[in-house]
Design a protein around this motif. Structure first.
Motif, PDB file in Angstrom:
ATOM      1  N   GLU A 158       0.822  -1.206   0.000  1.00 15.54           N
ATOM      2  CA  GLU A 158       0.000   0.000   0.000  1.00 15.54           C
ATOM      3  C   GLU A 158       0.856   1.256   0.000  1.00 15.54           C
ATOM      4  N   MET A 159       1.961   1.226   0.734  1.00 15.26           N
ATOM      5  CA  MET A 159       2.886   2.361   0.703  1.00 15.26           C
ATOM      6  C   MET A 159       3.396   2.589  -0.716  1.00 15.26           C
ATOM      7  N   ASN A 160       3.760   1.503  -1.382  1.00 16.65           N
ATOM      8  CA  ASN A 160       4.323   1.633  -2.719  1.00 16.65           C
ATOM      9  C   ASN A 160       3.305   2.154  -3.726  1.00 16.65           C
ATOM     10  N   CYS A 161       2.046   1.826  -3.534  1.00 22.12           N
ATOM     11  CA  CYS A 161       1.007   2.329  -4.428  1.00 22.12           C
ATOM     12  C   CYS A 161       1.011   3.858  -4.429  1.00 22.12           C
ATOM     13  N   ILE A 162       1.092   4.441  -3.257  1.00 25.83           N
ATOM     14  CA  ILE A 162       1.126   5.907  -3.167  1.00 25.83           C
ATOM     15  C   ILE A 162       2.449   6.443  -3.700  1.00 25.83           C
ATOM     16  N   ARG A 163       3.553   5.817  -3.299  1.00 24.43           N
ATOM     17  CA  ARG A 163       4.872   6.284  -3.734  1.00 24.43           C
ATOM     18  C   ARG A 163       4.980   6.369  -5.256  1.00 24.43           C
ATOM     19  N   LYS A 164       4.450   5.354  -5.944  1.00 27.41           N
ATOM     20  CA  LYS A 164       4.579   5.302  -7.398  1.00 27.41           C
ATOM     21  C   LYS A 164       3.939   6.502  -8.082  1.00 27.41           C
ATOM     22  N   HIS A 165       2.863   6.989  -7.506  1.00 27.93           N
ATOM     23  CA  HIS A 165       2.088   8.017  -8.198  1.00 27.93           C
ATOM     24  C   HIS A 165       2.507   9.440  -7.857  1.00 27.93           C
ATOM     25  N   VAL A 166       3.550   9.576  -7.054  1.00 28.45           N
ATOM     26  CA  VAL A 166       4.083  10.913  -6.755  1.00 28.45           C
ATOM     27  C   VAL A 166       5.554  11.010  -7.154  1.00 28.45           C
ATOM     28  N   SER A 167       6.024  10.082  -7.995  1.00 17.04           N
ATOM     29  CA  SER A 167       7.446   9.962  -8.298  1.00 17.04           C
ATOM     30  C   SER A 167       7.715  10.052  -9.793  1.00 17.04           C
ATOM     31  N   ARG A 168       8.911  10.533 -10.128  1.00 14.56           N
ATOM     32  CA  ARG A 168       9.370  10.551 -11.520  1.00 14.56           C
ATOM     33  C   ARG A 168      10.101   9.281 -11.921  1.00 14.56           C
ATOM     34  N   VAL A 169      10.394   8.390 -10.979  1.00 15.51           N
ATOM     35  CA  VAL A 169      11.179   7.197 -11.304  1.00 15.51           C
ATOM     36  C   VAL A 169      10.488   5.888 -10.948  1.00 15.51           C
ATOM     37  N   LYS A 170       9.511   5.912 -10.078  1.00 13.63           N
ATOM     38  CA  LYS A 170       8.863   4.682  -9.635  1.00 13.63           C
ATOM     39  C   LYS A 170       7.724   4.281 -10.587  1.00 13.63           C
ATOM     40  N   GLY A 171       7.178   3.075 -10.368  1.00 13.76           N
ATOM     41  CA  GLY A 171       6.021   2.634 -11.126  1.00 13.76           C
ATOM     42  C   GLY A 171       6.232   2.592 -12.623  1.00 13.76           C
ATOM     43  N   GLY A 172       7.416   2.185 -13.068  1.00 17.40           N
ATOM     44  CA  GLY A 172       7.705   2.060 -14.496  1.00 17.40           C
ATOM     45  C   GLY A 172       8.251   3.294 -15.159  1.00 17.40           C
ATOM     46  N   ARG A 173       8.342   4.402 -14.434  1.00 19.04           N
ATOM     47  CA  ARG A 173       8.778   5.651 -15.080  1.00 19.04           C
ATOM     48  C   ARG A 173      10.266   5.649 -15.439  1.00 19.04           C
ATOM     49  N   LEU A 174      11.078   4.834 -14.745  1.00 12.35           N
ATOM     50  CA  LEU A 174      12.488   4.760 -15.130  1.00 12.35           C
ATOM     51  C   LEU A 174      12.638   4.072 -16.489  1.00 12.35           C
ATOM     52  N   ALA A 227      -0.556  12.053 -12.890  1.00 16.28           N
ATOM     53  CA  ALA A 227      -0.092  11.178 -11.808  1.00 16.28           C
ATOM     54  C   ALA A 227      -0.118   9.705 -12.200  1.00 16.28           C
ATOM     55  N   GLU A 228      -0.724   9.375 -13.339  1.00 14.78           N
ATOM     56  CA  GLU A 228      -0.852   7.964 -13.699  1.00 14.78           C
ATOM     57  C   GLU A 228       0.470   7.394 -14.201  1.00 14.78           C
ATOM     58  N   THR A 229       0.697   6.119 -13.888  1.00 12.89           N
ATOM     59  CA  THR A 229       1.935   5.414 -14.217  1.00 12.89           C
ATOM     60  C   THR A 229       1.737   4.506 -15.426  1.00 12.89           C
ATOM     61  N   PRO A 230       2.824   4.101 -16.099  1.00 12.44           N
ATOM     62  CA  PRO A 230       2.703   3.170 -17.224  1.00 12.44           C
ATOM     63  C   PRO A 230       2.156   1.809 -16.785  1.00 12.44           C
ATOM     64  N   LYS A 231       1.235   1.267 -17.565  1.00 10.45           N
ATOM     65  CA  LYS A 231       0.543   0.022 -17.233  1.00 10.45           C
ATOM     66  C   LYS A 231       1.040  -1.146 -18.087  1.00 10.45           C
ATOM     67  N   PRO A 232       0.666  -2.394 -17.710  1.00 13.47           N
ATOM     68  CA  PRO A 232       1.036  -3.552 -18.538  1.00 13.47           C
ATOM     69  C   PRO A 232       0.617  -3.345 -19.994  1.00 13.47           C
ATOM     70  N   GLY A 233       1.519  -3.670 -20.906  1.00 15.38           N
ATOM     71  CA  GLY A 233       1.254  -3.497 -22.324  1.00 15.38           C
ATOM     72  C   GLY A 233       1.710  -2.175 -22.891  1.00 15.38           C
ATOM     73  N   ASP A 234       2.131  -1.260 -22.031  1.00 14.36           N
ATOM     74  CA  ASP A 234       2.601   0.048 -22.496  1.00 14.36           C
ATOM     75  C   ASP A 234       3.884  -0.129 -23.310  1.00 14.36           C
ATOM     76  N   LEU A 235       4.013   0.632 -24.371  1.00 15.98           N
ATOM     77  CA  LEU A 235       5.166   0.512 -25.261  1.00 15.98           C
ATOM     78  C   LEU A 235       6.480   0.920 -24.601  1.00 15.98           C
ATOM     79  N   VAL A 236       6.433   1.616 -23.452  1.00 16.73           N
ATOM     80  CA  VAL A 236       7.694   1.985 -22.787  1.00 16.73           C
ATOM     81  C   VAL A 236       8.454   0.745 -22.321  1.00 16.73           C
ATOM     82  N   PHE A 237       7.777  -0.405 -22.236  1.00  8.56           N
ATOM     83  CA  PHE A 237       8.439  -1.639 -21.791  1.00  8.56           C
ATOM     84  C   PHE A 237       8.840  -2.554 -22.953  1.00  8.56           C
TER      85      PHE A 237
END
Length: 376
Positions: free
Chosen positions: A104-120, A184-194
């Protein structure tokens, strides 16, 4: 992980590592930065910005190797556009005090970050990206390790807002406003960034727990393996495992082989604003000792495999059948320490802390309860 890469990589190599204070080791071609954990600090911010700068001029022929381990959610951080580093620190402090599960902590962290949740992964394009991870989370979900900087995020910003409301986190208004926007939304499964990204797991908590169990059997112990995914309030897990140990202790005889109960995972401690000193392993152990009620054949050890239990200088602690009783006779009431979440101070006063120093890896917690009828 970085040093092992240097020793085994034959070609050109450069990069940086961010680890917690006191855990760095010398590297030859890779710079090492030490930073704050479990709350992010400016050293981590500077180090992460430096990493992003190193990714800014790559092309399709470059390879980015991302070495990922537990603790990255705190160490590896740059706030999302429009948020301040003070906002990030406030969020992390409040989540830790609330005793939120790591997922649950990570869910919040991902959406306020430039590097978490697939953004790297997004930042690394158009280079190829290969992630090697060591898991420190129950279930080994890649998106939970260091808040998943290079993998798709199965959570969304609405889930983050729900968690903020559920735990009554008092976050700055601009954070809430940001989470209400599509930015605030992060890249999801199937996104071309991966599309050019691969992921492999090098080691898991289950590997460690099974190795301990196998070694126990080799040494002649009967083994009860509760697995590597134990979660919940540390005090409640301590109470439950004390009940299990008491049941086993009542069933063994003086000629029985000793039994060890082995478990891993990541418990939580909800301390509030006036909590004392002590991580989840010491809290578990103190609760265990209280509920064992001085059982004469039960001892225990609880440690974090990275050598640091919470934010103190110990890996954890141990207790034997006399620890709780002896502490009470010299004025250290275990119930009082438990009420204050001050387990570190309790075990320090009773010379029961375990100090290993940094171990160089992190595969979560290890708890061993020994039931030895020969000591009766």
């Amino acid at each position: 992980m970085a040093r092992a890469t240097e020793l085994n990589w034959g070609g050109e190599l450069s990069g940086a590592v961010i680890t917690r204070y006191g855990h760095g080791i010398p590297c030859e071609r890779i710079s090492v930065i030490e930073a704050g954990h479990p709350v992010p600090d400016t050293d981590g911010l500077i180090g992460t910005r430096d990493m992003l700068n190193q990714l800014s001029n790559l092309d399709v022929d470059d390879l980015v190797l991302f070495l990922c381990s537990g603790g990255g959610s705190s160490l590896f951080e740059v706030p999302a556009e429009g948020l301040s580093f003070a906002d990030i620190r406030s969020i992390n402090k409040q989540m830790l005090l609330a005793g939120m599960p790591i997922s649950e902590m990570n869910c919040i962290r991902k959406h306020v970050s430039r590097v978490k949740g697939g953004r790297l992964a997004e930042a690394a394009l158009p280079a190829r990206l290969f992630t090697i991870a060591i898991s420190d989370v129950p279930g080994d979900d890649p998106s939970a390790i260091a808040s998943g900087p290079t993998v798709p995020d199965p959570t969304n910003r609405h889930m983050a807002l729900d968690l903020i409301n559920r735990y009554k986190l008092d976050l700055p208004a601009n954070v809430i406003e940001f989470l209400q926007t599509p930015a605030a939304e992060t890249p999801k499964p199937g996104d071309l960034v991966f599309a050019r990204s691969k992921f492999t797991m090098a080691s898991r908590p289950e590997d460690m727990i099974n190795a301990v169990a196998d070694q126990g059997r080799f040494m002649g112990y009967q083994v009860v393996n509760l697995g590597a995914n134990v979660e919940g309030e540390a005090s409640e897990v301590g109470r439950d495992q004390a009940f299990l140990a008491t049941q086993i202790a009542a069933a063994v005889s003086s000629v029985s082989a000793p039994v060890i109960i082995v478990s891993g995972g990541e418990t939580t401690v909800t301390v509030g604003k006036d909590g004392g000193r002590g991580g989840r392993n010491c809290e578990f152990l103190l609760s265990l000792g209280i509920h064992l009620r001085g059982n004469p054949i039960v001892s225990a050890l609880a440690i974090d495999t990275d050598g640091i239990d919470g934010s103190e200088d110990n890996a954890g602690a141990f207790l034997d059948p006399l620890t709780i009783a002896h502490a009470s006779t010299i004025g250290h009431d275990p119930q009082r320490y438990m009420a204050k979440h001050d387990s570190y101070s309790f075990f320090e006063a009773n010379n029961c802390l375990v100090r290993t120093g940094p171990t160089g890896t992190n595969v979560n917690d290890l708890r061993i309860i020994l039931i030895d009828p020969r000591t009766q």
